[in-house]
Design an enzyme around this catalytic site. Structure first.
Site, PDB file in Angstrom:
ATOM      1  N   ASP A 142       0.686  -1.243   0.206  1.00 33.16           N
ATOM      2  CA  ASP A 142       0.052  -0.096  -0.228  1.00 33.16           C
ATOM      3  C   ASP A 142       0.884   1.227   0.016  1.00 33.16           C
ATOM      4  OD1 ASP A 142      -2.641  -1.205  -0.143  1.00 33.16           O
ATOM      5  OD2 ASP A 142      -1.982  -2.045   2.124  1.00 33.16           O
ATOM      6  N   ASP A 178       4.313   0.778  -7.979  1.00 36.41           N
ATOM      7  CA  ASP A 178       4.140   1.644  -9.291  1.00 36.41           C
ATOM      8  C   ASP A 178       4.068   3.076  -8.592  1.00 36.41           C
ATOM      9  OD1 ASP A 178       1.827   0.932  -7.834  1.00 36.41           O
ATOM     10  OD2 ASP A 178       0.505   1.368  -9.523  1.00 36.41           O
ATOM     11  N   THR A 215       0.286  -8.985 -11.168  1.00 37.78           N
ATOM     12  CA  THR A 215      -0.632  -9.328 -10.033  1.00 37.78           C
ATOM     13  C   THR A 215      -1.663  -7.991 -10.379  1.00 37.78           C
ATOM     14  OG1 THR A 215       0.493  -7.332  -8.715  1.00 37.78           O
ATOM     15  CG2 THR A 215       1.270  -9.734  -8.567  1.00 37.78           C
TER      16      THR A 215
HETATM   17  C1  LIG Z   1      -2.102  -2.885  -2.699  1.00 39.50           C
HETATM   18  S1  LIG Z   1      -2.191  -4.341  -2.148  1.00 39.50           S
HETATM   19  C2  LIG Z   1      -1.362  -5.543  -3.238  1.00 39.50           C
HETATM   20  C3  LIG Z   1      -1.496  -6.963  -3.311  1.00 39.50           C
HETATM   21  C4  LIG Z   1      -0.853  -7.812  -4.084  1.00 39.50           C
HETATM   22  N1  LIG Z   1       0.769  -8.018  -3.814  1.00 39.50           N
HETATM   23  C5  LIG Z   1      -0.557  -7.273  -5.575  1.00 39.50           C
HETATM   24  O1  LIG Z   1       0.273  -6.872  -6.203  1.00 39.50           O
HETATM   25  O2  LIG Z   1      -1.816  -7.332  -6.158  1.00 39.50           O
HETATM   26  C6  LIG Z   1      -1.268  -4.535  -0.555  1.00 39.50           C
HETATM   27  C7  LIG Z   1      -1.577  -5.487   0.239  1.00 39.50           C
HETATM   28  O3  LIG Z   1      -0.980  -5.722   1.275  1.00 39.50           O
HETATM   29  C8  LIG Z   1      -1.686  -6.321   2.516  1.00 39.50           C
HETATM   30  N2  LIG Z   1      -0.988  -5.679   3.805  1.00 39.50           N
HETATM   31  C9  LIG Z   1      -0.747  -4.152   3.851  1.00 39.50           C
HETATM   32  N3  LIG Z   1      -0.004  -4.339   5.192  1.00 39.50           N
HETATM   33  C10 LIG Z   1       0.116  -5.572   5.742  1.00 39.50           C
HETATM   34  C11 LIG Z   1       0.458  -6.176   6.816  1.00 39.50           C
HETATM   35  N4  LIG Z   1       1.045  -5.446   7.730  1.00 39.50           N
HETATM   36  N5  LIG Z   1       0.528  -7.214   6.853  1.00 39.50           N
HETATM   37  C12 LIG Z   1      -0.196  -8.168   5.904  1.00 39.50           C
HETATM   38  N6  LIG Z   1      -0.746  -7.753   4.974  1.00 39.50           N
HETATM   39  C13 LIG Z   1      -0.706  -6.441   4.683  1.00 39.50           C
HETATM   40  C14 LIG Z   1      -3.209  -5.560   2.175  1.00 39.50           C
HETATM   41  O4  LIG Z   1      -4.153  -6.039   3.092  1.00 39.50           O
HETATM   42  C15 LIG Z   1      -3.179  -5.844   0.707  1.00 39.50           C
HETATM   43  O5  LIG Z   1      -3.765  -6.944   0.489  1.00 39.50           O
END
Ligand SMILES: C[S@@+](CC[C@H](N)C(=O)[O-])C[C@H]1O[C@@H](n2cnc3c(N)ncnc32)[C@H](O)[C@@H]1O
Length: 239
Positions: A142, A178, A215
């Site tokens: 994120d 990105d 992804t």
């Molecule tokens: C922007 S999404 C990207 C998902 C995937 N990697 C992709 O490229 O499609 C970021 C993901 O990280 C997870 N996330 C953020 N902080 C996290 C944490 N501390 N522990 C586990 N998951 C986390 C969020 O729930 C989300 O599903």
């Protein structure tokens, strides 16, 4: 899917631990709910307070790779499929994403993959033994683009310290984003970190990680015309 109206910045039981994720109110589909009920007992890491024994994960002694923030699980599935001699652990807090992954695993069982619905920061600190991971992948974390939210970015000096302590010397860390501003932030934090060295030379971007399939979030970024930045670091101390 929308943000939870009350998405606290810190963990309720640990006000010193900043949350790198927003609580989201995405609803589970029927299929995802069924997959979670049926397959979490098979693929899920038991939710106990004990430290994990890596050999107990998949019942063998093997190198261990981890993806943090797996989303719908495309990347961690590709990693597990392409590297059957390694064990793989995928972490995320978002139940519908895990549900999607488990639905995929129903079609394509992968005995060397395990998942946990957990905050990766807490999981690393509390469950993983020192020096247990051979590679870590963090794709499109994120971005928290507003300056007042930068403290919520996962990649921080304090997090890198924990990560380094749980990785084996010489283990690889792959990242992709990105968001140019976050990419620059990652390089700055990593170059300043005493544990990691840039495999491609100080401050350099890496070629696309060979193990990274497109992804959901990469495709979303590309749809908006975003460039993707890859980074590849290695924990010091290996041979
Ligand atoms: C922007 S999404 C990207 C998902 C995937 N990697 C992709 O490229 O499609 C970021 C993901 O990280 C997870 N996330 C953020 N902080 C996290 C944490 N501390 N522990 C586990 N998951 C986390 C969020 O729930 C989300 O599903």
């Amino acid at each position: 899917m929308s943000r939870h109206p009350d998405s606290p910045e810190t963990c309720p039981d640990r006000p010193d631990r900043v949350r790198s994720f927003a609580l989201r109110t995405g609803r589970l589909t029927k299929g995802q709910r069924r997959a979670l009920e049926k397959l979490l007992p098979v693929y899920g890491v038991p939710d106990t307070p004990e430290r994990l024994e890596p050999e107990a994960l998949c019942g063998r002694r093997a190198p261990l790779g981890m993806e943090i923030g797996i989303g719908g699980g495309e990347a961690v599935m590709a990693l597990a499929r392409n590297h059957p001699d390694w064990d793989w652990l995928g972490l995320d807090v978002y139940a519908p994403g895990l549900g999607k992954l488990l639905l995929r695993l129903e079609q394509e069982p992968l005995p060397n993959l395990r998942v946990a619905k957990t905050d990766a920061v807490a999981f690393l600190e509390e469950r993983l033994p020192a020096g247990s991971m051979d590679a870590v992948y963090i794709f499109f974390p994120d971005p928290w683009p507003k300056a007042r939210h930068h403290k919520r970015r996962l990649i921080q000096a304090s997090f890198l310290g924990v990560l380094a302590s749980r990785m084996r010397p010489g283990a690889d860390l792959f990242l992709a984003t990105d968001w140019p501003d976050y990419a620059q932030w990652m390089v700055e934090v990593l170059e300043a970190d005493p544990h990691f060295a840039n495999v491609h030379g100080c401050g350099a971007w890496a070629p696309r990680c060979p193990d990274r399939p497109p992804t959901k979030f990469e495709e979303r970024g590309e749809g908006r015309g975003h460039e993707v930045f890859d980074l590849h670091y290695r924990l010091e101390g290996g041979e």
